[in-house]
Enzyme design. Structure first.
Site, PDB file in Angstrom:
ATOM      1  N   PRO A 127      -6.472  -2.071   2.077  1.00  0.00           N
ATOM      2  CA  PRO A 127      -6.257  -1.256   0.879  1.00  0.00           C
ATOM      3  C   PRO A 127      -5.059  -1.655  -0.001  1.00  0.00           C
ATOM      4  CG  PRO A 127      -5.468  -0.091   2.823  1.00  0.00           C
ATOM      5  CD  PRO A 127      -6.079  -1.360   3.317  1.00  0.00           C
ATOM      6  N   CYS A 146      -0.586   0.339   9.698  1.00  0.00           N
ATOM      7  CA  CYS A 146      -0.791   1.712   9.196  1.00  0.00           C
ATOM      8  C   CYS A 146      -2.213   1.933   8.679  1.00  0.00           C
ATOM      9  CB  CYS A 146       0.214   2.015   8.085  1.00  0.00           C
ATOM     10  SG  CYS A 146       1.895   2.211   8.731  1.00  0.00           S
ATOM     11  N   HIS A 147      -2.691   1.037   7.788  1.00  0.00           N
ATOM     12  CA  HIS A 147      -4.033   1.228   7.233  1.00  0.00           C
ATOM     13  C   HIS A 147      -4.836  -0.056   7.230  1.00  0.00           C
ATOM     14  CE1 HIS A 147      -1.314   4.263   5.392  1.00  0.00           C
ATOM     15  NE2 HIS A 147      -2.255   5.067   5.884  1.00  0.00           N
ATOM     16  N   GLY A 148      -4.379  -1.085   7.945  1.00  0.00           N
ATOM     17  CA  GLY A 148      -5.189  -2.285   8.166  1.00  0.00           C
ATOM     18  C   GLY A 148      -5.153  -3.317   7.066  1.00  0.00           C
ATOM     19  N   HIS A 189       0.852  -1.188   0.000  1.00  0.00           N
ATOM     20  CA  HIS A 189       0.000   0.000   0.000  1.00  0.00           C
ATOM     21  C   HIS A 189       0.893   1.245   0.000  1.00  0.00           C
ATOM     22  CE1 HIS A 189      -2.934   2.847   2.171  1.00  0.00           C
ATOM     23  NE2 HIS A 189      -3.278   2.793   0.906  1.00  0.00           N
TER      24      HIS A 189
END
Lengths: 280, 182, 427
Positions: free
Chosen positions: B161, B146-148, B127
């Site tokens: 993501p 950080c963003h799963g 990502h």
């Protein structure tokens, strides 16, 4: 006025001493290396023999800190193989590297260890530091050889002449302890010379003992291993270590000069055309 | 040289056909070509130098990694995961080979034949580059805080993501216990 | 000559820009429509060549600085890293090192052109002074640049030259310590030299802009030394001078390429391929060739302070030239006696350069021992330097003022065009 000047000049010449004194150092021998001249190239077989001489003779005392094993496999180098454009993959290079032991730190314990070399490693130095080098060599550290062919007046011809040119010192010359007489080495032996001072032997005293003997390094390609041959081969190798990009440089120079000459011709024609109606 | 009367010497812009002479075009073209060729070394010198490229490979001794464990080493300035997978983890990865995912790949495509227990991955989330933590997420693979993003036990992106699976670098087994990456 | 601008903006964008920042107008007036004397010979192409050299040095310097380590421990190896590992690093390094020599070849020709054709005379005194300032900054830049590879010659050349400042009475040693940042040339010196070496070329560029501005106010000199009197004496800079400058530049590049590709180390010194060693002095400390004449002047004078003053005095003479020369005639084309003295000046400069590379007590004619005068035999390079230094200073301080008053110059032409349009001319 002119007559007086001529007389004065003549008097000065007469007052002057006899003919040229003995040369202070012997000029290097004329050696026709393959890499000389604008189209010169390294002789790969010679570079391989030269590397062997370095590895078996010189590396005992002389470091070569700027050369890595991978350089041996670079284009123009002794072990370049077109099948392996990346020298890190070249099997001969990897084998040569693995033959040497490189100092390293153990990643787990932090201890100093020795491990077989890899192409990325630089050539190992024989002494840990300058002080150790001096202590083991009578107070004079043997110079690093990476750039020696460019760092000495006379270049590879000087190096080849020097290491093959020791010979026996002439009678009447006292050689100081720990030093060796060499007619090619710049210096002044007059303080140790008991003979006629108009014929002082050329050269000086070098700390290095004669490093080569006949047949010392056996060459894989069968070339006869005379002192002169070994000296020339190692000198050629040292020129390569000093200037590994020489072939690329001369090759590019040819293309650039052809372009520039043609381009100058075009510009000149353009210039004449622009100025054709104008007097200047 | 041609002699011209003093009055007629000033060049007239635009009308003079010598402006468009072939020779001038040839000279200017040659200059442009030479210029571009000359610029190349200045651009190329910023590419990685030979000594940087020489350190592009690293070798690792696999005997130090226990089953189920992962080791992270520095490779080309980035983290590299070497994971010794348990048979359960391998089976779970193979079971999902045909499941729908963003970047479909079989587990076999991501390991060397006969060496399925060893997974070698670049530890950089596809990502935005954070380092995923091992064992986190529903699949027991990796989880990027950080963003799963969630990766499975083969390092394939399953949730979140990230667009691609964790990268498998170029590597080879020098022996059963030694691997060379890069 | 600065006069009415003939630029006509053609596109809408050009009109818009011209009303806000007339930079295209400036470029057009300075380098396209600018009236240039029609009789300029090839000696006038060296200004353009010098701009090319400055550009090459700045660009190669900036990319080299991307790989260079300015510390005493890392400098030498970083230069070798550039030569061996950086893509095209060897090319960039050789371009930069030989580019410096080419820069000085061009600047000496450019300056000698000025002396021969009287380009320094009124109203071009400020132009000349600005040129001298550029030369001075060039010398400082080149000196500091040579220290950066941190070879034996780098270190010892820096030591010898910075030690000169200690000759200044009272404050000398303090100034030298301040320059060094320590008690000898060391890491501190190297770091500051790197910083200044990066900075000064941009100062050169600034002074070059002033130099060209000053030139365009008064107009170019030309081989006759007679100012243009009518439009027929000049031609627009583009395409006439542009194409001639371009051709000269390509010939210059051929010479540059021969050095870079076939004799890249010929103008340097082998000792600089040995890392700097503060404990061992090389047998022969020699500056780069372009400093040799001043080095010879320095060593010609037996006293340390007087030697330094003589060296700086030699440069000061160049600055003072517009006020030393009394001749009413500009160009030596019409001053046959001045030509002879100029020729001997050239010979003296070459001899000084030659002497600068030799040991002072070495014999000029080998084997010949003559008369011992004051401190050395007459047949030594130091006496040859002294004779040549004497002529150097005499040329500026005696010949230039006196000759203008006593010589009989040839008749000068009425206009630039008259020799061009009828009579055979010889340069």
């Amino acid at each position: 006025m002119l007559r007086k000047v001529t007389l004065l000049a003549a008097a000065l010449v007469l007052v002057g001493g006899p003919a040229l004194a003995a040369a202070k150092v012997r000029e290097p021998n004329e050696i026709a290396f393959s890499f000389e001249g604008p189209f010169g190239r390294y002789d790969q077989a010679q570079l391989q023999r030269g590397y062997k001489v370095y590895r078996e003779v010189c590396s005992a005392c002389h470091s070569m800190n700027l050369v890595a094993f991978r350089n041996l496999g670079d284009a123009g180098g002794p072990f370049f193989d077109p099948k392996y454009p990346n020298p890190n993959d070249n099997p001969v290079v990897k084998a040569l590297a693995a033959d040497t032991q490189i100092g390293d730190i153990d990643g787990e314990t932090g201890d100093a260890i020795k491990r077989p070399g890899i192409p990325a490693d630089r050539f190992p130095a024989p002494f840990a530091n300058d002080a150790a080098a001096k202590a083991s060599n009578g107070g004079v550290a043997p110079p690093d050889l990476s750039l020696i062919a460019k760092a000495r007046e006379g270049g590879p011809a000087y190096i080849a002449s020097l290491i093959a040119g020791f010979g026996t010192p002439p009678a009447g010359l006292t050689v100081p302890a720990g030093l060796n007489y060499n007619p090619y080495f710049p210096g002044d032996v007059s303080a140790n010379w008991t003979g006629d001072h108009a014929h002082t032997p050329p050269g000086g005293f070098i700390a290095m003992a004669p490093p080569l003997t006949a047949d010392q390094v056996s060459f894989d390609d069968g070339t006869k291993s005379t002192i002169k041959q070994q000296a020339e081969d190692v000198a050629a190798f040292l020129m390569w270590t000093a200037e590994p990009k020489m072939e690329e440089r001369k090759h590019m120079g040819f293309s650039v000069l052809i372009f520039l000459i043609l381009f100058s011709g075009l510009l000149y024609a353009s210039y004449r055309r622009v100025w054709r109606d104008e007097s200047h | 040289m041609a002699h011209t009367a003093p009055d007629a010497t000033t060049a007239v812009a635009g009308d003079d056909p010598s402006r468009r002479d072939f020779i001038h075009i040839a000279a200017i073209t040659a200059a442009a070509g030479g210029g571009i060729a000359a610029i190349w070394p200045f651009v190329a010198q910023m590419n990685p130098s030979a000594d940087t490229l020489a350190l592009a490979s690293v070798e690792y001794d696999l005997t130090k990694i226990e089953a189920g464990q992962q080791v992270t080493i520095n490779w080309r300035g980035k983290p590299l995961f070497i994971r010794n997978r348990t048979p359960e983890q391998i089976a779970a990865a193979v079971k999902d080979d045909q499941a729908s995912m963003k970047d479909p790949q079989t587990d076999a495509e991501r390991t060397k034949p006969g060496k399925a227990q060893w997974l070698v991955l670049v530890g950089s989330c596809t990502h935005l580059g954070c380092v995923p933590t091992v064992g986190g997420g529903e699949y027991g693979g990796w989880f990027c805080p950080c963003h799963g993003s969630v990766y499975d036990t083969s390092g394939r992106i399953r949730l979140g993501p990230a667009p691609l699976n964790l990268a498998v670098p170029e590597y080879a087994f020098l022996s059963d216990t030694k691997v060379k990456i890069g | 000559m600065s006069g009415h601008s003939t630029y006509q903006p053609k596109t809408g964008f050009e009109r818009w820009l011209d009303a806000r920042l007339p930079i295209i107008r400036l470029g057009h007036d300075s380098f396209v429509d600018y009236p240039t004397p029609r009789n300029l010979n090839y000696w006038w192409t060296f200004g353009g060549i010098l701009s090319l050299c400055l550009g090459v040095q700045i660009i190669t310097g900036i990319v080299l600085a991307m790989h260079y380590t300015p510390s005493a421990a890392g400098a030498f190896n970083s230069v070798e890293h550039i030569m061996r590992d950086v893509n095209y690093g060897w090319l960039l390094r050789y371009m930069h090192a030989n580019g410096a020599s080419m820069f000085f070849i061009a600047v000496y020709i450019h300056m000698l052109r000025g002396v021969y054709y009287g380009s320094y005379k009124a109203p071009r005194e400020v132009l000349w002074i600005l040129g001298c300032v550029i030369y001075l900054i060039m010398m400082a830049t080149a000196f500091m640049g040579y220290v950066l590879p941190w070879g034996q010659m780098s270190f010892w050349g820096a030591t010898v030259i910075t030690n000169l400042f200690s000759a200044i009475p009272v404050v000398g040693p303090a100034i030298t310590t301040w320059l060094w940042g320590g008690f000898a040339v060391d890491n501190s010196t190297l770091n500051r030299f790197f910083s200044l070496h990066y900075l000064l070329p941009f100062m050169i560029a600034g002074v070059v802009i002033l130099h060209v501005w000053a030139l365009h106010v008064v107009g170019q000199n030309n081989p006759t030394g007679i100012d243009p009197k009518s439009k027929s004496d000049t031609l627009p800079f583009t395409p006439y001078a542009t194409v001639k400058d371009g051709f000269a530049m390509s010939l210059f590049l051929i010479l540059f390429a021969v050095f870079i590709f076939y004799m890249p180390d010929s103008l340097g010194h082998p000792d600089n391929y040995t890392p700097a060693n503060p404990m061992v002095t090389p047998p022969h400390i020699v500056p780069e060739w372009y400093f040799l004449p001043f080095y010879a002047i320095l060593r010609a004078v037996p006293d340390k302070l007087m030697g330094v003053l003589a060296m700086f005095g030699a440069i000061a003479c160049i600055f003072a030239l517009p006020w030393l020369d009394t001749s009413k005639v500009k160009s030596m084309r019409y001053r046959p006696q001045a030509r002879i003295y100029f020729f001997f000046f050239l010979v003296a400069c070459v001899i000084l350069g030659f002497c600068g590379a030799k040991l002072p007590d070495a014999q000029v004619i080998p084997g010949l021992t003559t008369v011992f005068v004051i401190d050395y035999d007459l047949n030594t390079f130091v006496w040859l330097s002294r004779l040549s230094t004497l002529y150097y200073f005499a040329y500026f301080l005696v010949v230039m003022p006196v000759l203008g008053l006593t010589e009989k110059p040839l008749p000068t032409p009425e206009t630039i065009s008259s020799p061009v349009l009828g009579v055979e001319t010889k340069d």
